[in-house]
Design a protein around this motif. Structure first.
Motif, PDB file in Angstrom:
ATOM      1  N   PRO A 121       0.801  -1.235   0.000  1.00 49.76           N
ATOM      2  CA  PRO A 121       0.000   0.000   0.000  1.00 49.76           C
ATOM      3  C   PRO A 121       0.829   1.278   0.000  1.00 49.76           C
ATOM      4  O   PRO A 121       0.341   2.337  -0.396  1.00 49.76           O
ATOM      5  CB  PRO A 121      -0.820  -0.128   1.283  1.00 49.76           C
ATOM      6  CG  PRO A 121      -0.959  -1.599   1.488  1.00 49.76           C
ATOM      7  CD  PRO A 121       0.355  -2.176   1.055  1.00 49.76           C
ATOM      8  N   ARG A 122       2.091   1.181   0.413  1.00 49.07           N
ATOM      9  CA  ARG A 122       2.963   2.360   0.379  1.00 49.07           C
ATOM     10  C   ARG A 122       3.618   2.547  -0.987  1.00 49.07           C
ATOM     11  O   ARG A 122       4.364   3.496  -1.197  1.00 49.07           O
ATOM     12  CB  ARG A 122       4.054   2.229   1.440  1.00 49.07           C
ATOM     13  CG  ARG A 122       3.533   2.117   2.876  1.00 49.07           C
ATOM     14  CD  ARG A 122       4.680   1.700   3.792  1.00 49.07           C
ATOM     15  NE  ARG A 122       5.207   0.391   3.385  1.00 49.07           N
ATOM     16  CZ  ARG A 122       6.407  -0.069   3.724  1.00 49.07           C
ATOM     17  NH1 ARG A 122       7.219   0.683   4.439  1.00 49.07           N
ATOM     18  NH2 ARG A 122       6.794  -1.275   3.334  1.00 49.07           N
ATOM     19  N   GLY A 123       3.375   1.593  -1.901  1.00 47.71           N
ATOM     20  CA  GLY A 123       3.990   1.668  -3.212  1.00 47.71           C
ATOM     21  C   GLY A 123       5.390   1.099  -3.263  1.00 47.71           C
ATOM     22  O   GLY A 123       6.154   1.398  -4.180  1.00 47.71           O
ATOM     23  N   VAL A 124       5.732   0.234  -2.300  1.00 54.25           N
ATOM     24  CA  VAL A 124       7.078  -0.324  -2.188  1.00 54.25           C
ATOM     25  C   VAL A 124       7.060  -1.808  -2.515  1.00 54.25           C
ATOM     26  O   VAL A 124       6.141  -2.536  -2.104  1.00 54.25           O
ATOM     27  CB  VAL A 124       7.628  -0.103  -0.764  1.00 54.25           C
ATOM     28  CG1 VAL A 124       9.001  -0.740  -0.609  1.00 54.25           C
ATOM     29  CG2 VAL A 124       7.677   1.387  -0.448  1.00 54.25           C
ATOM     30  N   PHE A 125       8.066  -2.279  -3.242  1.00 49.42           N
ATOM     31  CA  PHE A 125       8.211  -3.710  -3.487  1.00 49.42           C
ATOM     32  C   PHE A 125       8.681  -4.417  -2.226  1.00 49.42           C
ATOM     33  O   PHE A 125       9.403  -3.833  -1.403  1.00 49.42           O
ATOM     34  CB  PHE A 125       9.237  -3.971  -4.599  1.00 49.42           C
ATOM     35  CG  PHE A 125       8.805  -3.559  -5.968  1.00 49.42           C
ATOM     36  CD1 PHE A 125       7.665  -4.098  -6.554  1.00 49.42           C
ATOM     37  CD2 PHE A 125       9.543  -2.635  -6.697  1.00 49.42           C
ATOM     38  CE1 PHE A 125       7.269  -3.715  -7.832  1.00 49.42           C
ATOM     39  CE2 PHE A 125       9.163  -2.252  -7.967  1.00 49.42           C
ATOM     40  CZ  PHE A 125       8.018  -2.797  -8.541  1.00 49.42           C
ATOM     41  N   ALA A 126       8.318  -5.671  -2.094  1.00 45.55           N
ATOM     42  CA  ALA A 126       8.836  -6.483  -0.997  1.00 45.55           C
ATOM     43  C   ALA A 126      10.353  -6.600  -1.127  1.00 45.55           C
ATOM     44  O   ALA A 126      10.877  -6.619  -2.246  1.00 45.55           O
ATOM     45  CB  ALA A 126       8.203  -7.864  -1.012  1.00 45.55           C
ATOM     46  N   PRO A 127      11.084  -6.662  -0.026  1.00 46.33           N
ATOM     47  CA  PRO A 127      12.545  -6.783  -0.098  1.00 46.33           C
ATOM     48  C   PRO A 127      12.960  -7.964  -0.982  1.00 46.33           C
ATOM     49  O   PRO A 127      12.433  -9.069  -0.833  1.00 46.33           O
ATOM     50  CB  PRO A 127      12.956  -7.002   1.361  1.00 46.33           C
ATOM     51  CG  PRO A 127      11.866  -6.358   2.156  1.00 46.33           C
ATOM     52  CD  PRO A 127      10.604  -6.602   1.374  1.00 46.33           C
ATOM     53  N   GLY A 128      13.874  -7.709  -1.911  1.00 49.24           N
ATOM     54  CA  GLY A 128      14.376  -8.777  -2.767  1.00 49.24           C
ATOM     55  C   GLY A 128      13.517  -9.104  -3.958  1.00 49.24           C
ATOM     56  O   GLY A 128      13.896  -9.976  -4.766  1.00 49.24           O
ATOM     57  N   PHE A 129      12.382  -8.409  -4.130  1.00 49.31           N
ATOM     58  CA  PHE A 129      11.484  -8.765  -5.230  1.00 49.31           C
ATOM     59  C   PHE A 129      12.173  -8.637  -6.592  1.00 49.31           C
ATOM     60  O   PHE A 129      12.027  -9.512  -7.465  1.00 49.31           O
ATOM     61  CB  PHE A 129      10.232  -7.883  -5.200  1.00 49.31           C
ATOM     62  CG  PHE A 129       9.338  -8.070  -6.396  1.00 49.31           C
ATOM     63  CD1 PHE A 129       8.560  -9.216  -6.534  1.00 49.31           C
ATOM     64  CD2 PHE A 129       9.292  -7.116  -7.409  1.00 49.31           C
ATOM     65  CE1 PHE A 129       7.747  -9.399  -7.646  1.00 49.31           C
ATOM     66  CE2 PHE A 129       8.490  -7.296  -8.522  1.00 49.31           C
ATOM     67  CZ  PHE A 129       7.710  -8.438  -8.635  1.00 49.31           C
ATOM     68  N   LEU A 130      12.934  -7.570  -6.787  1.00 45.44           N
ATOM     69  CA  LEU A 130      13.521  -7.312  -8.102  1.00 45.44           C
ATOM     70  C   LEU A 130      14.681  -8.240  -8.439  1.00 45.44           C
ATOM     71  O   LEU A 130      15.150  -8.245  -9.585  1.00 45.44           O
ATOM     72  CB  LEU A 130      13.978  -5.857  -8.194  1.00 45.44           C
ATOM     73  CG  LEU A 130      12.851  -4.816  -8.156  1.00 45.44           C
ATOM     74  CD1 LEU A 130      13.420  -3.419  -8.166  1.00 45.44           C
ATOM     75  CD2 LEU A 130      11.872  -5.008  -9.313  1.00 45.44           C
ATOM     76  N   THR A 131      15.130  -9.013  -7.483  1.00 40.28           N
ATOM     77  CA  THR A 131      16.173 -10.007  -7.752  1.00 40.28           C
ATOM     78  C   THR A 131      15.654 -11.429  -7.579  1.00 40.28           C
ATOM     79  O   THR A 131      16.431 -12.389  -7.663  1.00 40.28           O
ATOM     80  CB  THR A 131      17.383  -9.784  -6.820  1.00 40.28           C
ATOM     81  OG1 THR A 131      16.947  -9.838  -5.455  1.00 40.28           O
ATOM     82  CG2 THR A 131      18.046  -8.447  -7.109  1.00 40.28           C
ATOM     83  N   ALA A 132      14.359 -11.558  -7.350  1.00 38.09           N
ATOM     84  CA  ALA A 132      13.769 -12.874  -7.085  1.00 38.09           C
ATOM     85  C   ALA A 132      13.431 -13.610  -8.380  1.00 38.09           C
ATOM     86  O   ALA A 132      13.312 -13.011  -9.456  1.00 38.09           O
ATOM     87  CB  ALA A 132      12.511 -12.715  -6.240  1.00 38.09           C
ATOM     88  N   GLY A 133      13.257 -14.905  -8.253  1.00 35.31           N
ATOM     89  CA  GLY A 133      12.898 -15.730  -9.395  1.00 35.31           C
ATOM     90  C   GLY A 133      11.572 -15.346 -10.008  1.00 35.31           C
ATOM     91  O   GLY A 133      11.411 -15.426 -11.236  1.00 35.31           O
ATOM     92  N   LEU A 134      10.608 -14.922  -9.200  1.00 35.96           N
ATOM     93  CA  LEU A 134       9.308 -14.526  -9.730  1.00 35.96           C
ATOM     94  C   LEU A 134       9.460 -13.352 -10.689  1.00 35.96           C
ATOM     95  O   LEU A 134       8.886 -13.362 -11.784  1.00 35.96           O
ATOM     96  CB  LEU A 134       8.361 -14.150  -8.586  1.00 35.96           C
ATOM     97  CG  LEU A 134       7.009 -13.556  -9.022  1.00 35.96           C
ATOM     98  CD1 LEU A 134       6.211 -14.547  -9.855  1.00 35.96           C
ATOM     99  CD2 LEU A 134       6.208 -13.095  -7.796  1.00 35.96           C
ATOM    100  N   PHE A 135      10.223 -12.349 -10.276  1.00 34.40           N
ATOM    101  CA  PHE A 135      10.427 -11.193 -11.149  1.00 34.40           C
ATOM    102  C   PHE A 135      11.066 -11.625 -12.462  1.00 34.40           C
ATOM    103  O   PHE A 135      10.627 -11.233 -13.541  1.00 34.40           O
ATOM    104  CB  PHE A 135      11.301 -10.149 -10.448  1.00 34.40           C
ATOM    105  CG  PHE A 135      11.632  -8.969 -11.313  1.00 34.40           C
ATOM    106  CD1 PHE A 135      10.723  -7.933 -11.472  1.00 34.40           C
ATOM    107  CD2 PHE A 135      12.844  -8.891 -11.990  1.00 34.40           C
ATOM    108  CE1 PHE A 135      11.020  -6.843 -12.285  1.00 34.40           C
ATOM    109  CE2 PHE A 135      13.148  -7.814 -12.805  1.00 34.40           C
ATOM    110  CZ  PHE A 135      12.222  -6.780 -12.951  1.00 34.40           C
ATOM    111  N   ALA A 136      12.117 -12.430 -12.383  1.00 37.89           N
ATOM    112  CA  ALA A 136      12.799 -12.886 -13.598  1.00 37.89           C
ATOM    113  C   ALA A 136      11.858 -13.680 -14.493  1.00 37.89           C
ATOM    114  O   ALA A 136      11.875 -13.528 -15.721  1.00 37.89           O
ATOM    115  CB  ALA A 136      14.014 -13.723 -13.235  1.00 37.89           C
TER     116      ALA A 136
END
Length: 240
Positions: A121-136
């Motif tokens: 709700p704050r507009g922030v990604f969960a820690p590690g999201f951009l390096t996680a397998g789901l993102f890739a």
């Protein structure tokens, strides 16, 4: 579709000088073509459409051989014109390297609205999201057509080079997603065996984004002629 850099070379075969490479891509290919023209480097090709058109399922393999057929009529018309100028009838007959920008229009992948569902709700990604397998996995799915195109060209035995885009992020896109998606796509291309033209150390500042000297002043996305010249220099250093 018209792009800011939709002009291409005259048919180099008509001059009697063999083309050194075939250039295919979106509008980011335009700076490469302009710089090659200015340098007198014989090539054929140019943009065949806009970046968003060359991420997902945009081509089919001709069942009669190894050529590709672009699903967009105008893109396929331009592609056929390039092949005709080279005197070949398909990608499977191409005797020169392929230089390409498909799937590398990172600002389209980084469109902020696409990623809203993954923010709190704050507009922030969960820690590690951009390096996680789901993102890739998401990014690979978004550019599945481009990755398939590169893999097919390599399977044909072509030498394939991909040009990383200008490091420019328009207001509609998220800079962090841009950089993370670029790393995912870059890694996939390396894994496939594509040669990467990566000028980031030469054109970016301390922020990691494009220096003004290499930006097209008229917009927020493209590199300018100076950027294109660096790409052409890199291609020449690789023997093209």
């Amino acid at each position: 579709m018209k792009t800011p850099y939709s002009t291409t070379t005259t048919a180099v075969g008509a001059t009697g000088t063999p083309a050194r490479f075939l250039l295919l891509g979106d509008s980011h290919a335009g700076a490469v073509g302009r710089a090659a023209q200015a340098a007198g480097l014989p090539f054929q090709g140019g943009p065949v459409g806009s970046g968003r058109e060359f991420n997902a399922d945009f081509f089919d393999v001709d069942p009669r051989g190894g050529d590709v057929v672009f699903r967009d009529t105008e893109a396929d018309r331009r592609y056929r014109g390039f092949l005709d100028a080279l005197g070949v009838d398909g990608l499977d007959r191409l005797p020169i390297p392929l230089v390409c920008t498909f799937g590398l229009s990172m600002h389209t992948l980084a469109t902020t609205e696409y990623w809203r569902i993954y923010r709190d709700p704050r507009g922030v990604f969960a820690p590690g999201f951009l390096t996680a397998g789901l993102f890739a996995d998401i990014v690979r799915t978004m550019v599945r057509g481009a990755l398939a195109f590169y893999a097919h060209a390599l399977d044909l035995g072509l030498r394939v080079l991909a040009v990383l885009p200008p490091q420019r992020v328009p207001g509609m896109s998220d800079p962090d997603v841009f950089l993370a998606a670029q790393e995912t796509v870059r890694g996939e291309l390396e894994r496939l065996g594509v040669e990467l033209v990566d000028l980031r150390p030469r054109v970016t500042d301390a922020t990691g984004f494009q220096r003004p000297a290499f930006c097209e002043a008229a917009d927020t996305i493209h590199g300018n002629l100076a950027f294109g010249r660096l790409i052409v220099h890199d291609l020449l250093a690789r023997g093209l």
